[in-house]
Design an enzyme around this catalytic site. Sequence first.
Site, mmCIF file in Angstrom:
data_model
loop_
_atom_site.group_PDB
_atom_site.id
_atom_site.type_symbol
_atom_site.label_atom_id
_atom_site.label_comp_id
_atom_site.label_asym_id
_atom_site.label_seq_id
_atom_site.Cartn_x
_atom_site.Cartn_y
_atom_site.Cartn_z
ATOM 1 N N ARG A 3 -2.465 -0.532 5.409
ATOM 2 C CA ARG A 3 -3.551 -1.175 4.664
ATOM 3 C C ARG A 3 -3.121 -2.543 4.159
ATOM 4 N NH1 ARG A 3 -5.113 3.482 0.465
ATOM 5 N NH2 ARG A 3 -3.061 4.222 1.140
ATOM 6 N N CYS B 139 0.859 -1.187 0.000
ATOM 7 C CA CYS B 139 0.000 0.000 0.000
ATOM 8 C C CYS B 139 0.893 1.234 0.000
ATOM 9 C CB CYS B 139 -0.969 -0.025 1.181
ATOM 10 S SG CYS B 139 -0.166 0.024 2.801
#
Length: 147
Positions: free
Chosen positions: A79, A74
């Site tokens: 994430r 990410c």
Amino acid sequence: MKNVTVNEAHQLQQDGSTYVDVRSTREFQAGHPAGAVNVPLLEHDDSGQMTQNPDFLRVMKASFPQDSKLLIGCQAGMRSMKAAQMLETFGFTDVTNVRGGFGGARDQAGTLTEPGWTTAGLPVETDAPAGRTYGALLDKTDQADNA
């Protein structure tokens, strides 16, 4: 869960692993690791807010066999860690989180704590050949679901 640096991820990608960029489609279009595929974990809604992508797992399952060698990245590593954990929970067996992501991880003072793809000088692209964009993967998934 396995974790690698961006340099290790680049080598694994050269050896056949697939880099899955879980940033939003806007972030992906602005630049991403060369050869990456985009399946956002979070996406901008109509108001511009980031919300959970309800099709994340459906698209991943339709696009990749569960034993695929997947590198999950990410922007900074948060994430991707969540996405990698989710994929492992739902049966993917060879998932690796890319620490530092695309832009690098920073502490609260803004000091770089983990180099990212760009700060390490690894190859970046802004275009994505057919089949590597989220729109293309989602369309393929929808077609398979309706077949």
